[in-house]
Design a protein around this motif. Sequence first.
Motif, PDB file in Angstrom:
ATOM      1  N   THR A   1      11.137  49.442 -26.354  1.00 22.01           N
ATOM      2  CA  THR A   1      10.510  50.514 -27.256  1.00 22.01           C
ATOM      3  C   THR A   1       9.938  49.914 -28.612  1.00 22.01           C
ATOM      4  O   THR A   1       9.002  50.289 -29.175  1.00 22.01           O
ATOM      5  CB  THR A   1      11.300  51.589 -27.508  1.00 22.01           C
ATOM      6  N   GLN A   2      10.652  48.903 -28.964  1.00 22.58           N
ATOM      7  CA  GLN A   2      10.309  48.117 -30.235  1.00 22.58           C
ATOM      8  C   GLN A   2      10.710  49.068 -31.083  1.00 22.58           C
ATOM      9  O   GLN A   2      10.634  49.011 -32.487  1.00 22.58           O
ATOM     10  CB  GLN A   2       8.842  47.710 -30.231  1.00 22.58           C
ATOM     11  N   ASP A   3      11.847  50.088 -30.988  1.00 26.82           N
ATOM     12  CA  ASP A   3      12.098  51.123 -31.890  1.00 26.82           C
ATOM     13  C   ASP A   3      13.424  50.771 -32.585  1.00 26.82           C
ATOM     14  O   ASP A   3      14.657  51.082 -32.377  1.00 26.82           O
ATOM     15  CB  ASP A   3      12.581  52.556 -31.188  1.00 26.82           C
ATOM     16  N   PHE A   4      13.337  49.708 -33.594  1.00 27.18           N
ATOM     17  CA  PHE A   4      14.399  48.936 -34.242  1.00 27.18           C
ATOM     18  C   PHE A   4      15.096  50.149 -35.232  1.00 27.18           C
ATOM     19  O   PHE A   4      16.123  49.907 -35.529  1.00 27.18           O
ATOM     20  CB  PHE A   4      14.145  47.858 -34.984  1.00 27.18           C
ATOM     21  N   GLU A   5      14.331  50.997 -35.489  1.00 30.97           N
ATOM     22  CA  GLU A   5      14.885  52.255 -36.196  1.00 30.97           C
ATOM     23  C   GLU A   5      16.165  52.622 -35.829  1.00 30.97           C
ATOM     24  O   GLU A   5      17.066  53.211 -36.378  1.00 30.97           O
ATOM     25  CB  GLU A   5      13.739  53.200 -36.483  1.00 30.97           C
ATOM     26  N   TYR A   6      16.385  52.866 -34.404  1.00 31.71           N
ATOM     27  CA  TYR A   6      17.481  53.436 -33.878  1.00 31.71           C
ATOM     28  C   TYR A   6      18.646  52.455 -34.072  1.00 31.71           C
ATOM     29  O   TYR A   6      19.758  53.061 -34.332  1.00 31.71           O
ATOM     30  CB  TYR A   6      17.394  53.399 -32.274  1.00 31.71           C
ATOM     31  N   VAL A   7      18.591  51.142 -34.073  1.00 36.47           N
ATOM     32  CA  VAL A   7      19.563  50.481 -34.621  1.00 36.47           C
ATOM     33  C   VAL A   7      19.971  50.674 -36.112  1.00 36.47           C
ATOM     34  O   VAL A   7      21.131  50.876 -36.436  1.00 36.47           O
ATOM     35  CB  VAL A   7      19.253  48.730 -34.500  1.00 36.47           C
ATOM     36  N   VAL A   8      18.991  50.890 -36.916  1.00 38.22           N
ATOM     37  CA  VAL A   8      19.244  50.963 -38.364  1.00 38.22           C
ATOM     38  C   VAL A   8      19.927  52.376 -38.787  1.00 38.22           C
ATOM     39  O   VAL A   8      20.682  52.207 -39.394  1.00 38.22           O
ATOM     40  CB  VAL A   8      17.633  51.139 -39.117  1.00 38.22           C
ATOM     41  N   LYS A   9      19.332  53.395 -37.936  1.00 39.98           N
ATOM     42  CA  LYS A   9      19.974  54.806 -38.105  1.00 39.98           C
ATOM     43  C   LYS A   9      21.457  55.035 -37.374  1.00 39.98           C
ATOM     44  O   LYS A   9      22.055  55.731 -37.927  1.00 39.98           O
ATOM     45  CB  LYS A   9      19.045  55.859 -37.847  1.00 39.98           C
ATOM     46  N   ASN A  10      21.410  54.546 -36.344  1.00 45.78           N
ATOM     47  CA  ASN A  10      22.453  54.729 -35.437  1.00 45.78           C
ATOM     48  C   ASN A  10      23.285  53.773 -34.741  1.00 45.78           C
ATOM     49  O   ASN A  10      24.485  53.482 -34.782  1.00 45.78           O
ATOM     50  CB  ASN A  10      22.032  55.832 -34.274  1.00 45.78           C
ATOM     51  N   GLY A  11      22.460  52.907 -34.116  1.00 49.59           N
ATOM     52  CA  GLY A  11      22.925  51.680 -33.102  1.00 49.59           C
ATOM     53  C   GLY A  11      23.967  50.885 -33.860  1.00 49.59           C
ATOM     54  O   GLY A  11      25.065  50.337 -33.376  1.00 49.59           O
ATOM     55  N   LEU A  12      23.682  50.603 -35.202  1.00 48.47           N
ATOM     56  CA  LEU A  12      24.422  49.334 -35.793  1.00 48.47           C
ATOM     57  C   LEU A  12      25.819  49.751 -35.917  1.00 48.47           C
ATOM     58  O   LEU A  12      26.796  48.917 -35.793  1.00 48.47           O
ATOM     59  CB  LEU A  12      23.954  49.266 -37.558  1.00 48.47           C
ATOM     60  N   GLU A  13      26.134  51.039 -36.164  1.00 49.25           N
ATOM     61  CA  GLU A  13      27.447  51.407 -36.138  1.00 49.25           C
ATOM     62  C   GLU A  13      28.251  51.082 -35.126  1.00 49.25           C
ATOM     63  O   GLU A  13      29.473  50.627 -34.999  1.00 49.25           O
ATOM     64  CB  GLU A  13      27.706  52.876 -36.524  1.00 49.25           C
ATOM     65  N   VAL A  14      27.645  51.405 -33.907  1.00 54.40           N
ATOM     66  CA  VAL A  14      28.290  51.203 -32.565  1.00 54.40           C
ATOM     67  C   VAL A  14      28.372  49.682 -32.275  1.00 54.40           C
ATOM     68  O   VAL A  14      29.695  49.230 -31.943  1.00 54.40           O
ATOM     69  CB  VAL A  14      27.364  51.765 -31.215  1.00 54.40           C
ATOM     70  N   ILE A  15      27.472  48.911 -32.559  1.00 54.52           N
ATOM     71  CA  ILE A  15      27.356  47.489 -32.389  1.00 54.52           C
ATOM     72  C   ILE A  15      28.468  46.853 -33.108  1.00 54.52           C
ATOM     73  O   ILE A  15      29.213  46.051 -32.979  1.00 54.52           O
ATOM     74  CB  ILE A  15      25.979  47.108 -32.886  1.00 54.52           C
ATOM     75  N   ILE A  16      28.601  47.249 -34.511  1.00 56.82           N
ATOM     76  CA  ILE A  16      29.676  46.718 -35.587  1.00 56.82           C
ATOM     77  C   ILE A  16      31.089  46.968 -34.881  1.00 56.82           C
ATOM     78  O   ILE A  16      32.131  46.269 -34.652  1.00 56.82           O
ATOM     79  CB  ILE A  16      29.683  47.306 -36.743  1.00 56.82           C
ATOM     80  N   ALA A  17      31.326  48.365 -34.506  1.00 58.10           N
ATOM     81  CA  ALA A  17      32.579  48.607 -34.123  1.00 58.10           C
ATOM     82  C   ALA A  17      32.767  47.698 -32.659  1.00 58.10           C
ATOM     83  O   ALA A  17      34.213  47.624 -32.499  1.00 58.10           O
ATOM     84  CB  ALA A  17      32.579  50.290 -33.433  1.00 58.10           C
ATOM     85  N   ILE A  18      31.963  47.623 -31.775  1.00 58.81           N
ATOM     86  CA  ILE A  18      32.084  46.672 -30.745  1.00 58.81           C
ATOM     87  C   ILE A  18      32.440  45.304 -30.871  1.00 58.81           C
ATOM     88  O   ILE A  18      33.427  44.632 -30.258  1.00 58.81           O
ATOM     89  CB  ILE A  18      31.093  46.920 -29.643  1.00 58.81           C
TER      90      ILE A  18
END
Lengths: 768, 768
Positions: free
Chosen positions: A445-462
Motif C-alpha cells: 500500500t505504501q502506507d507508511f503512516e500505519y507504521v508511524v501511528k500504530n505499527g511501530l509500537e508493535v514492532i518495538i515490542a516484538i
Amino acid sequence: MNKNYIIPNEWSLIEDVFDDENVKASESLFSIGNGAMGQRANFEENYSGATFQGSYIGGIYYPDKTRVGWWKNGYPEYFAKVLNAPNWIGIHIKINETELDLNTCKVSNFKRELNMKEGWLSRSFVAQLTSGDKIEVHTKRFISIDSNETGAIEYHIKALNFSGEITFSPYVDAGIVNEDSNYDEYFWEILEIIEGENSGCILSKTLKTEFHVSTAMQVAFALNSKEITLSQQTKVEDKKLTYTYKVSVNEGDTASIYKYASYTSSLNYKIEDLNAAALSNVENANKLGFEALLNTQIKSWEKIWSTADIVIEGDVKAQQGIRFNIFQLNQTYLGTDARLNIGPKGFTGEKYGGSTYWDTEAYCIPFYMATKDANVAKNLLMYRYNQLGKAIENAEKLGFTNGAALYPMVTMNGEECHNEWEITFEEIHRNGAMVYGIYNYVNYTQDFEYVVKNGLEVIIAIARFWHQRANFSEAKDKYVILGVTGPNEYENNVNNNFYTNYLAKWCIEYAVECLNKVKHNYPEDFERVISKTNLKAQETYKWLEVSDNMYFPFDEEKNVYLQQDGFLDKELIPVKKLDKSQRPINQKWSWDRILRSCYIKQADVLQGMFFFEDKFSKDELKRHFDFYEPLTVHESSLSPCVHSILAASIDRMPKAYEQYLRTARLDLDDYNHEVHEGCHITSMAGTWMSVVQGFGGMRVYEDGMLSFNPQIPQEWKSYSFTINFRGTIIKVFKSQTTCKFFNESGNQIKMFVNDKEVLLPSKEFVKL
Amino acid sequence: MNKNYIIPNEWSLIEDVFDDENVKASESLFSIGNGAMGQRANFEENYSGATFQGSYIGGIYYPDKTRVGWWKNGYPEYFAKVLNAPNWIGIHIKINETELDLNTCKVSNFKRELNMKEGWLSRSFVAQLTSGDKIEVHTKRFISIDSNETGAIEYHIKALNFSGEITFSPYVDAGIVNEDSNYDEYFWEILEIIEGENSGCILSKTLKTEFHVSTAMQVAFALNSKEITLSQQTKVEDKKLTYTYKVSVNEGDTASIYKYASYTSSLNYKIEDLNAAALSNVENANKLGFEALLNTQIKSWEKIWSTADIVIEGDVKAQQGIRFNIFQLNQTYLGTDARLNIGPKGFTGEKYGGSTYWDTEAYCIPFYMATKDANVAKNLLMYRYNQLGKAIENAEKLGFTNGAALYPMVTMNGEECHNEWEITFEEIHRNGAMVYGIYNYVNYTQDFEYVVKNGLEVIIAIARFWHQRANFSEAKDKYVILGVTGPNEYENNVNNNFYTNYLAKWCIEYAVECLNKVKHNYPEDFERVISKTNLKAQETYKWLEVSDNMYFPFDEEKNVYLQQDGFLDKELIPVKKLDKSQRPINQKWSWDRILRSCYIKQADVLQGMFFFEDKFSKDELKRHFDFYEPLTVHESSLSPCVHSILAASIDRMPKAYEQYLRTARLDLDDYNHEVHEGCHITSMAGTWMSVVQGFGGMRVYEDGMLSFNPQIPQEWKSYSFTINFRGTIIKVFKSQTTCKFFNESGNQIKMFVNDKEVLLPSKEFVKL
C-alpha cells in the motif's frame, strides 16, 4: 477415501442426491455468511439424522475452562472458544399432523445449490412422508451483505397428492450447546422472550463474557404466490419462542413462509436497545420482501467479485475450486470491523476454538490486500495493534520484561487460547509474522503512516521479545534461540530453527530501520512512541548485537541451511519411499516417531525463503527446495500453496501445478476427511496466492514496485485474475499463447513484466 | 513454609496439638499399611472439616478414560488408577444425640502417635461437644502384618461430665469416590449387603476391571473394660451398612467399641467365597481380641526391624526421619506377592494414578534386596517379567517390531498409564532401568538362575528396543538416539542424552554377555529362550554394531560428557546465583523457560555415573559432579540421594550431608508443600541408600564381592545399619572414632573395608 459428490459447475456448488452420509459435510461446504455472522447449511425443518448445528456471530465467544492431562506452568486457566449462537433458521413443518423430517421420508429430486456469484443457498426436493402425503419443497436463504445483521429464508411447499393442512412453526431457540462443550454445558443465559404478532425475539447473554444478543424473527405467508395472513398460536418455553400457523391447501397448491431473522449484539448496541434494533431489522426486511433483499444481495456480491474473481478456462473443477475459496474468504471476513478476524474454520464450524492464528498475517493479508481497499488489510493489522497490551501481558506471564510482547498462538480477544506447551510457549515464530504482515502491507500500500501511528509500537515490542528470547552461546560464539517449535510442527522444542532465527534477526533489523525512518521523517511521532515505550537508543544497540550475531545452522557439504540444529542426524528417507500404508503419518505414527523422523509437516526453511525470496538467489532457492520438498508430507493445509508458489518461481511448473491441486479443492474433495467439522478457511487464501503469486508471479517490492511473471499450467486453456493495486484495478489474463494486462481504472502505472519495466496506461497493454 | 509440627522422637511420629490446618498432612504421615492394604489416618468418627479420605487395596485399580487437551497418536485410551476402597474404619459416635465431630468441638489434650517400632496408630483427646458434654477418647488401630486382610480398631470413650447415652454406629461404606475422579464418578458397583449379628459385609465390584471385594466388619463392646453385649439396630442403605448400638453411662464410665474389619478380593478368592472369607477373618479377629492381635503385630514388626533398622545417635530428628522412611517402605511393600509393586505414594494417597515407575528398579530394589530375603527383590523382578507381553505390545503401538519391548512409564497392570508425549513416548531410559535392576540383583544375590529362567527374555526384548530405537547418523558417522527425555525431565525431546545412550549401549552389551553365559552354562535353557524369542546370532551382531558405535556428546575443553547435544549452548548460571524468589522454578517459571534453562531437575549424567561408578575414575566423577551439581535444582524427590551418595564417594562429606538432609525428612518437614497428597514412598528408598551406600560406602561388584567405606557426618555421634547379604546378617557401626562390623549370622564372609580385603568370621570384627 475422498468425497466426490459435488457437481462441477463454474459458479455454484451443487449436490443432486440426498445421502445422509454427506449431510454433515454439506452442512460445512454450503455454509453462508457475511463476515459478521454465519450459518452452517443445516436444514430449516427438523432433521433427526446426524447433523452438526452451527450458527455463529463474529466476535461472540466464551472463556471455557482449560482441560489438560498434566498442567504446565503458564497455561491459561480459561480460553475463548467460538460459540454456537441461537438458532434463527428453524421452521418445524407438519403435513396433516406428520412432521417433515428428511431422515424418515422418501426423498427424491433432491438438489442443493450454493450460488457463489449471487450469495444464496437453495434446496429443493420431493418428499413422501410416512403418512403417504407427498410434497415438493423449494427453499432459499441468504445472509445479507448489505444489512449485515439480517438473514432471510423463503420456504415453499407444494401439496402433490393430498388436500389438507400444512403447519409452519417458525422459531427462535437459544437453548443450544456447542459440539465441543464439556458435558453439554449451556453457554447462554436467557434474559427475555418477547412475543408479538408474526414477530418476536429472545434476549440472551453469554455466561462470563456477558455478550448480550437479541435474536429476532418475523414471518409472512403466501398461498400460490399470493400474500395471506394466518392466525398465530404462540408457545413460549424456557429458551425457545415458537409461533404456529396452519394453512389449508388443496392438491396442487403451494404454501409459502418467509422468515426474516436478525442478530443484534452488545458489540454494537446498548443492551437496552438490542431487542428494538433486532425487531426493527426484521420489520424492515419484511417490508422490503424477500425478492428485493435478494436483489441487493446479488449486487453486493457482484461488487465483491469485481475485484476478486479468478477465471480459469478449460477446467471446470479448478474454476469451481478457486471461486469456492474466494467466496468462503469473503463470507468469513469483509474487513469492515477491526474487532473481527479470520478463524481457521470461519463460520463453518467450531474447531480450533479461538479465532485468530498467524495464518491471518502469513496467508490472509495478501488476499484481502489485493482484492479490497487498503483499509481492509489495515483493519487486520489494527486487530493486533489493539491487542498489544494483552500480548505484552502474555509475554510477562512467560517471564519477559520491559514491554516485550508475545502474540498468542490462537486468540479471540488477545488472550492465549491454546494449551500444548510445545505450541503455546514455543511456537514463537508467530511473533515474526505480526511484523511481516506490517512489512507486507506497507510494501503493497505504501502506507507508511500505519507504521508511524500504530505499527511501530508493535514492532518495538516484538524486537524486545526477540532480543530477550535469544541467548549468547559461548560454545558457538553467536546468539542462539533454544527450545522452539517452527512452522513445521512435526518438530518440537528444537534449537536454532532457521525460520525462527531468520525472522528474529529480520524483525530487529526492520524495527531499527522503521525507527530511523520515523525519527527523520516524523520527529513528533517518534517522540511520542519513544516516550510511550520508554525506548533508549542504547537498547536498540543491544538488539543489533543479537541480530548481527545471530546463529544459523548451515551444512557446508550440502550447502543448505538446516531446519534446526542436528537435522542431519536423522535418517533422510524421501517421502516417496514411504509406504502408502504409513500415510498420513499423523494418523499412523505415534508422536515420538513423527518427531524423530525427517518428515516435514509444512514449509519451514522454505516458508522463510517464500517470505524473503528476494534475499536468496535462484540457485539457493532451488537447492533448498530440492533438499526439503522431498521430505515434506504436506499434512498441514497451509503447506502446498507455499511450495506451489516457490516451484513456479524456480521454473518448475509441473511441481507447482501438482501442489496447486492439493490446495485448490481440499474441502470440496475432502482430502483430509474432516470437512464435516468445517472448511479450512485460512488455507483458501493460500490457494488464491498460488494463482496470483504462483502462476501469475506477482510480487511487490520494498520500493513499492509491482512485477508479474505469468506462467500457465499445461492443463488449462487460460486464466485471469483481478487485483486492486493502490486503487488501480488491474486484470491479468494469461493463456497458453498470450498474456494481457488490463488497467480497469485507467490510472498510469509502472510495473515489471518478466523483468522488463513497462507502463500500463490504458485498457489493454501487453501481449506476450 | 515448611511444616514443623511433628514432635521429634526416636521411634514414633507424634502430634500433640489439634490443628485443622494439619489434618490432611497428618492423614498422609500417620498412614498405616501392611503391603497388601493401607489406610490414611482419617478419623474413625465423622469429621466435617477438610479431609482426604483414603483406603487402598494393593492391586485393585480402575481404567479411567484418558483426558488430554490435545490428543497425540499413541496415548492410551484408558489408564489404570489407584482406587479409593470401601471405608472400613468408620464409626459414627453420638453423645446424648449430639454427633462427635472434631470440627465442631472444643478439643484439648490432643495426641496422635504412629508407633513405628510396633506398627500401630493411636489418638487421644478431650472433646467438649456443642451440647456441653465432655468426653475423653482413646483410640488405637493397626493393619495386621500377620493376617494381611485384617484391620483392628479400639475406641474408648470416657464420660467426663455427664451421665447419659453413648451411641456407636460402626459402618462399612462402599459409596466412596476418588479425589481425582472426573465429576464425582463412582468406580464401585454394590452387589450384595449381608447383615448379621454384630457382623456383616458388603460385596462390591469395580466397574470395567470387575475386581470383586468383600468388606466385612465385626464389633464388640466393653463398659469399664468389661465385655458387654448391646442390642443392635441395622440400617441398610444403597451402598452402606450401619449398625447402631446405644450404651448408658454414668459420669466417669468408659464405654468401648472394638471393630475388626477385613478386605477379601478376587485376586485371592473365588468370587462366591469372598463374603465367607471376609466374615471368617473378622470372626477370627474378634475371637483373638484386640490385645492378642496387637501382640502379634508387635512381633511382626520386630522381625522386620531386625534386618532393616538404622540407628543414628546424636540427632533425634535424623533418627526419626530414617526410621519413618524404612517404616513406610515396609508398610507399602513386603515382597510376598509378585503382582504388587511400590507406588510412588504407597498407600498414603492417590496421586500419580498408576502404581509402578522406574523408581522401583532404580531406587527401591537395593533397599528390599539388602533388608529382606532375596525372594522379595526377585518378586519385584518377576512383576516386570510377568508384564513382558504388555511391554512388547506397548512398543508395537509405537512402531517397534520383532519382540522389542518398551516398559511403561507408569503402570498398574503392564499397560501405560501416563499421557504426556514427552514422558510417555520419550522418557525411554526407564527401559534400561529394567535391565539394571536385574544386573543389580544378580550381583547382590549371585542368583544368575533368575536370568536363565526369566530375566534373559526381558533383556533380549530390551536390547531389541535399543537396537531399533537408535539410528545411524551419517553426519556423525555414529549411532544416535534422537528425541528422548532423560531422567532430568527439565529437558524434553533432546538428542543423544548421555544417560540414555550409555544405558542403551550397556543393555546391549549385558544382553550379549548374558546370552553367551547362558549358552555355555545352560545350553537347554539357551535353546528354549532362543526358540521362544526367535533370536538369531546374526541379530545380536546388528545390536553390537549399534552399541560399538554409540555416540556420546563430549566437550573436549571442559573434559565432560554433555547431558545431551547442544547443552553448552545454554547460559550456564549456577543455581546459587538464582534469586530465591525464582525457586522452585517448576512453580515460578513457565515450562519453556525451564526447558531452555540449564537447570537440572534430578541427576542425569550423574545418575549414570552413580549406576556405573566403577566404570569411571574418581577424577572423572569429581569433574562431572563439579560441572553438573551446581546446575541442579533437585526439584525431584529422587535427586538428593544420588548426589549424597556420589559426594560421599568423592570424599565430600559436607556436601553429602547437605544432600542427605534434603531427602531424609522430605515429608516429615513437608519440603515440597504437598504431603497432604500423600508421602513420597519411592524416594524413601533413596534416603536409605544415602546412609548405607553413601555414608556406609557399601558396594557390591559384578564378581559378587562386598565392600564398605564407612564415613560419618560431623553432626552425628554414631550410626549403624543392618543388611541381609545372601543370608548373612551384617551390622555396620560407625562412630566418629571407631568402626565395627558385626556378623550376626556367624557365617564366614569375605569383604573389602576401605579397599582392604578382610574376613568377617565372628560377632565383632574390625575397629577402625
